[in-house]
Design an enzyme around this catalytic site. Structure first.
Site, short mmCIF file in Angstrom:
data_model
loop_
_atom_site.label_atom_id
_atom_site.label_comp_id
_atom_site.label_asym_id
_atom_site.label_seq_id
_atom_site.Cartn_x
_atom_site.Cartn_y
_atom_site.Cartn_z
CG ASN A 299 49.27 19.66 -40.62
OD1 ASN A 299 49.80 19.21 -41.62
ND2 ASN A 299 48.64 18.90 -39.76
CD GLU B 254 49.71 17.64 -35.41
OE1 GLU B 254 50.23 16.70 -34.76
OE2 GLU B 254 48.59 17.57 -35.94
CB CYS C 22 45.81 25.06 -39.99
SG CYS C 22 44.68 24.59 -38.68
CD GLU D 134 43.86 25.03 -44.08
OE1 GLU D 134 44.75 24.66 -43.28
OE2 GLU D 134 42.74 24.50 -44.12
CB CYS E 76 40.05 25.17 -38.60
SG CYS E 76 41.28 26.44 -38.25
CB CYS F 184 42.40 28.51 -41.51
SG CYS F 184 43.83 27.76 -40.70
N1 THU Z 1 44.58 21.05 -39.85
C1 THU Z 1 45.02 21.78 -40.91
O1 THU Z 1 46.23 21.94 -41.12
N2 THU Z 1 44.11 22.33 -41.73
C2 THU Z 1 42.77 22.10 -41.67
O2 THU Z 1 42.03 22.60 -42.53
C3 THU Z 1 42.23 21.27 -40.60
C4 THU Z 1 43.18 20.90 -39.53
C5 THU Z 1 45.57 20.38 -39.01
C6 THU Z 1 45.77 20.93 -37.64
C7 THU Z 1 46.31 19.70 -36.90
O3 THU Z 1 47.70 19.61 -37.12
C8 THU Z 1 45.64 18.54 -37.59
O4 THU Z 1 45.19 19.03 -38.85
C9 THU Z 1 44.48 17.94 -36.83
O5 THU Z 1 43.57 18.92 -36.46
#
Ligand code: THU
Length: 130
Positions: free
Chosen positions: A42, A44, A53, A55, A86, A89
């Site tokens: 991920n 941000e 994310c 994925e 999520c 994704c």
């Molecule tokens: N996130 C992911 O990368 N994948 C998931 O399956 C759930 C959420 C990340 C997005 C964000 O950077 C952090 O987790 C919190 O939501």
């Protein structure tokens, strides 16, 4: 491909996650139809909503490397209850994989494999556009 291979790759790339705001690091590794492993973590943004994310980063990496079909994907996070993809994704994984196995794992060796059709029933995809 063995689940362990994907989980190991996702666990390794998770270390590269850029998550200074949530401190929630996620790694993902997918298998392409030609047997390659492609990873993502991920990433941000200070403008929080722009976060992507793990994925989707893995899928975008695969597509930009010329791949078009994924056959399995793993997600690794440091949670007791295994972290699933999520909603956004799920849509993207469906579009490039369809009803593939999704391997959920944490850092303690817990593993569960679920099918995309169970994560995203009655999915919208390109066949509706024809
Ligand atoms: N996130 C992911 O990368 N994948 C998931 O399956 C759930 C959420 C990340 C997005 C964000 O950077 C952090 O987790 C919190 O939501």
């Amino acid at each position: 491909m063995e689940e362990k291979e994907l989980i190991d790759a996702a666990t390794a790339v998770r270390k590269n996650a850029y998550a200074p705001f949530s401190e929630f690091k996620v790694g993902s590794a997918l298998e392409t139809d030609d047997g390659e492993i492609i990873v993502g973590s991920n990433v941000e943004s200070a403008s929080y909503g722009l976060t992507v994310c793990a994925e989707r980063v893995a899928v975008w990496n695969a597509i930009s490397q010329g791949k078009r079909k994924i056959v399995k994907i793993a997600v690794v996070a440091d949670t007791k209850a295994l972290t699933p993809p999520c909603g956004v994704c799920r849509q993207i994984i469906w579009e490039f994989g369809g009803d593939i196995p999704v391997v959920l794992a944490n850092l303690h060796g817990d593993i569960e494999t679920v099918q995309m059709r169970d994560l995203l029933p009655r999915a919208f995809d390109t066949k509706f556009l024809k």
